[in-house]
Write a protein that holds these residues in place. Structure first.
Motif, PDB file in Angstrom:
ATOM      1  N   THR A   1       0.855  -1.182   0.000  1.00  0.00           N
ATOM      2  CA  THR A   1       0.000   0.000   0.000  1.00  0.00           C
ATOM      3  C   THR A   1       0.891   1.232   0.000  1.00  0.00           C
ATOM      4  OG1 THR A   1      -1.828  -1.088   1.130  1.00  0.00           O
ATOM      5  CG2 THR A   1      -1.738   1.302   1.283  1.00  0.00           C
ATOM      6  N   THR A   2       0.596   2.132  -0.910  1.00  0.00           N
ATOM      7  CA  THR A   2       1.325   3.387  -1.001  1.00  0.00           C
ATOM      8  C   THR A   2       0.352   4.523  -0.727  1.00  0.00           C
ATOM      9  OG1 THR A   2       2.891   2.496  -2.593  1.00  0.00           O
ATOM     10  CG2 THR A   2       2.672   4.890  -2.517  1.00  0.00           C
ATOM     11  N   TYR A   3       0.733   5.385   0.197  1.00  0.00           N
ATOM     12  CA  TYR A   3      -0.065   6.571   0.502  1.00  0.00           C
ATOM     13  C   TYR A   3       0.535   7.721  -0.291  1.00  0.00           C
ATOM     14  CZ  TYR A   3      -1.479   3.644   4.392  1.00  0.00           C
ATOM     15  OH  TYR A   3      -1.933   2.598   5.150  1.00  0.00           O
ATOM     16  N   MET A   4      -0.243   8.280  -1.202  1.00  0.00           N
ATOM     17  CA  MET A   4       0.233   9.407  -1.997  1.00  0.00           C
ATOM     18  C   MET A   4      -0.200  10.689  -1.299  1.00  0.00           C
ATOM     19  SD  MET A   4      -0.236  10.329  -6.026  1.00  0.00           S
ATOM     20  CE  MET A   4      -1.950  10.798  -5.952  1.00  0.00           C
ATOM     21  N   VAL A   5       0.778  11.499  -0.923  1.00  0.00           N
ATOM     22  CA  VAL A   5       0.534  12.757  -0.221  1.00  0.00           C
ATOM     23  C   VAL A   5       0.822  13.882  -1.202  1.00  0.00           C
ATOM     24  CG1 VAL A   5       1.126  14.160   1.788  1.00  0.00           C
ATOM     25  CG2 VAL A   5       1.353  11.660   1.911  1.00  0.00           C
ATOM     26  N   LYS A   6      -0.223  14.633  -1.567  1.00  0.00           N
ATOM     27  CA  LYS A   6      -0.069  15.733  -2.535  1.00  0.00           C
ATOM     28  C   LYS A   6      -0.392  17.040  -1.822  1.00  0.00           C
ATOM     29  CE  LYS A   6      -0.864  16.440  -7.377  1.00  0.00           C
ATOM     30  NZ  LYS A   6       0.286  15.755  -7.871  1.00  0.00           N
ATOM     31  N   PHE A   7       0.638  17.882  -1.644  1.00  0.00           N
ATOM     32  CA  PHE A   7       0.504  19.132  -0.910  1.00  0.00           C
ATOM     33  C   PHE A   7       0.004  20.263  -1.797  1.00  0.00           C
ATOM     34  CE2 PHE A   7       3.561  16.740   1.609  1.00  0.00           C
ATOM     35  CZ  PHE A   7       3.041  16.917   2.881  1.00  0.00           C
ATOM     36  N   GLU A   8      -0.596  21.272  -1.163  1.00  0.00           N
ATOM     37  CA  GLU A   8      -0.987  22.491  -1.862  1.00  0.00           C
ATOM     38  C   GLU A   8       0.283  23.206  -2.318  1.00  0.00           C
ATOM     39  OE1 GLU A   8      -4.133  23.553  -2.400  1.00  0.00           O
ATOM     40  OE2 GLU A   8      -5.036  21.864  -1.337  1.00  0.00           O
ATOM     41  N   ASP A   9       0.184  23.989  -3.391  1.00  0.00           N
ATOM     42  CA  ASP A   9       1.346  24.699  -3.947  1.00  0.00           C
ATOM     43  C   ASP A   9       2.028  25.598  -2.924  1.00  0.00           C
ATOM     44  OD1 ASP A   9       1.222  23.622  -6.513  1.00  0.00           O
ATOM     45  OD2 ASP A   9      -0.232  25.116  -7.180  1.00  0.00           O
ATOM     46  N   TYR A  10       1.233  26.308  -2.142  1.00  0.00           N
ATOM     47  CA  TYR A  10       1.843  27.276  -1.232  1.00  0.00           C
ATOM     48  C   TYR A  10       2.627  26.610  -0.101  1.00  0.00           C
ATOM     49  CZ  TYR A  10      -1.731  26.809   2.435  1.00  0.00           C
ATOM     50  OH  TYR A  10      -2.538  26.343   3.431  1.00  0.00           O
ATOM     51  N   VAL A  11       2.357  25.345   0.199  1.00  0.00           N
ATOM     52  CA  VAL A  11       3.122  24.630   1.223  1.00  0.00           C
ATOM     53  C   VAL A  11       4.570  24.471   0.764  1.00  0.00           C
ATOM     54  CG1 VAL A  11       3.377  22.435   2.449  1.00  0.00           C
ATOM     55  CG2 VAL A  11       1.110  23.423   2.122  1.00  0.00           C
ATOM     56  N   ILE A  12       4.754  24.120  -0.498  1.00  0.00           N
ATOM     57  CA  ILE A  12       6.092  23.943  -1.056  1.00  0.00           C
ATOM     58  C   ILE A  12       6.805  25.288  -1.123  1.00  0.00           C
ATOM     59  CG2 ILE A  12       7.412  23.115  -3.046  1.00  0.00           C
ATOM     60  CD1 ILE A  12       5.855  20.909  -1.447  1.00  0.00           C
ATOM     61  N   ALA A  13       6.103  26.336  -1.558  1.00  0.00           N
ATOM     62  CA  ALA A  13       6.701  27.674  -1.646  1.00  0.00           C
ATOM     63  C   ALA A  13       7.124  28.163  -0.258  1.00  0.00           C
ATOM     64  CB  ALA A  13       5.718  28.647  -2.280  1.00  0.00           C
ATOM     65  N   ARG A  14       6.268  27.963   0.745  1.00  0.00           N
ATOM     66  CA  ARG A  14       6.587  28.384   2.120  1.00  0.00           C
ATOM     67  C   ARG A  14       7.791  27.611   2.653  1.00  0.00           C
ATOM     68  NH1 ARG A  14       2.136  26.793   6.013  1.00  0.00           N
ATOM     69  NH2 ARG A  14       3.254  24.842   5.840  1.00  0.00           N
ATOM     70  N   ASP A  15       7.850  26.314   2.341  1.00  0.00           N
ATOM     71  CA  ASP A  15       8.968  25.496   2.820  1.00  0.00           C
ATOM     72  C   ASP A  15      10.287  25.960   2.196  1.00  0.00           C
ATOM     73  OD1 ASP A  15       9.545  23.217   4.568  1.00  0.00           O
ATOM     74  OD2 ASP A  15      10.265  22.267   2.728  1.00  0.00           O
ATOM     75  N   LYS A  16      10.252  26.351   0.921  1.00  0.00           N
ATOM     76  CA  LYS A  16      11.457  26.854   0.267  1.00  0.00           C
ATOM     77  C   LYS A  16      11.912  28.156   0.917  1.00  0.00           C
ATOM     78  CE  LYS A  16      10.908  24.698  -4.225  1.00  0.00           C
ATOM     79  NZ  LYS A  16      10.640  24.862  -5.643  1.00  0.00           N
ATOM     80  N   GLN A  17      10.972  29.021   1.287  1.00  0.00           N
ATOM     81  CA  GLN A  17      11.307  30.268   1.960  1.00  0.00           C
ATOM     82  C   GLN A  17      11.958  29.994   3.299  1.00  0.00           C
ATOM     83  OE1 GLN A  17       7.617  32.415   2.153  1.00  0.00           O
ATOM     84  NE2 GLN A  17       7.981  33.454   0.211  1.00  0.00           N
ATOM     85  N   LEU A  18      11.451  29.003   4.043  1.00  0.00           N
ATOM     86  CA  LEU A  18      12.024  28.663   5.331  1.00  0.00           C
ATOM     87  C   LEU A  18      13.448  28.123   5.176  1.00  0.00           C
ATOM     88  CD1 LEU A  18       9.020  26.966   7.180  1.00  0.00           C
ATOM     89  CD2 LEU A  18      10.119  29.124   7.783  1.00  0.00           C
ATOM     90  N   GLU A  19      13.692  27.368   4.131  1.00  0.00           N
ATOM     91  CA  GLU A  19      15.027  26.819   3.896  1.00  0.00           C
ATOM     92  C   GLU A  19      16.020  27.905   3.522  1.00  0.00           C
ATOM     93  OE1 GLU A  19      14.826  23.684   1.021  1.00  0.00           O
ATOM     94  OE2 GLU A  19      13.613  22.406   2.325  1.00  0.00           O
ATOM     95  N   ASP A  20      15.548  28.957   2.837  1.00  0.00           N
ATOM     96  CA  ASP A  20      16.431  30.043   2.423  1.00  0.00           C
ATOM     97  C   ASP A  20      16.869  30.926   3.588  1.00  0.00           C
ATOM     98  OD1 ASP A  20      16.303  29.149  -0.155  1.00  0.00           O
ATOM     99  OD2 ASP A  20      14.750  30.578  -0.785  1.00  0.00           O
ATOM    100  N   LYS A  21      16.110  30.907   4.667  1.00  0.00           N
ATOM    101  CA  LYS A  21      16.439  31.771   5.824  1.00  0.00           C
ATOM    102  C   LYS A  21      17.582  31.247   6.620  1.00  0.00           C
ATOM    103  CE  LYS A  21      11.966  33.883   6.418  1.00  0.00           C
ATOM    104  NZ  LYS A  21      10.859  34.147   7.267  1.00  0.00           N
TER     105      LYS A  21
END
Length: 194
Positions: free
Chosen positions: A174-194
């Protein structure tokens, strides 16, 4: 007089409620046969209220969301003092390890990031506990009761600030596919840049 003072002192002590006690206290093991029986009853309950396999999977998913909402609230209030993860990778590792151990007694087998879509992650579990004791009739061959677990994971991630859609699929077990909203990825990238 001493009895009256003893009564005053005992009434001044805060009473502990079962909901105030930490999860780690007491016996943490639950009989697998009891879990199987309870889950089988949940599936039968849902099945009696729907007509098709997709409706049954949706109903199981909704029930899982109710469980996930309660589990994450209890966990973060009791165990972590309401401190939640802010980075996506850390939150996914929390789900794969800590959440899975609390729910199923072991970690999920794999956590993978999709190559073709940065918003998609996979949690892979060869033989999920919720499918272990379920026999699916031939006319309902596509039924995957792990949609219940998908609902739990979706609720946990969404209520922790990572809105997503989680679905269960037959692939490598069984594979659980987790598909995030676009802004979650954008916010995570901003956090990594800080």
């Amino acid at each position: 007089m001493e009895k009256l003072e003893a009564l005053k002192i005992s009434s001044m002590r805060p009473r502990t409620n079962i909901l105030d006690r930490p999860l780690a206290k007491g016996k943490t093991e639950v009989s697998q046969s009891i879990v199987a029986l309870l889950f089988s009853e949940i599936v039968q309950y849902c099945q009696s209220r729907v007509y098709t396999v997709p409706e049954l999977q949706t109903k199981l998913h909704e029930m899982g969301q109710d469980v996930g909402t309660r589990v994450i609230d209890i966990y973060f209030v009791r165990e972590r003092g309401s401190k939640r993860e802010t980075k996506l990778t850390q939150m996914l590792l929390f789900v794969k390890t800590t959440l899975w151990k609390n729910l199923f007694g072991k970690e999920a087998e794999k956590l993978e990031h999709a190559n073709e879509d940065e918003r998609t992650y996979y949690i892979i579990e060869k033989d999920p506990l919720v499918n272990a004791f379920i026999s699916v009739p031939k006319d309902k061959g596509s039924l995957n009761c792990a949609n219940f677990t998908a609902g739990i994971v979706e609720a946990v991630l969404t209520h922790c600030g990572f809105p997503c859609k989680v679905t269960a699929h037959w692939h490598k077990g069984t594979t659980y596919m987790v598909k995030f909203e676009d802004y979650v990825i954008a916010r995570d990238k901003q956090l990594e840049d800080k």
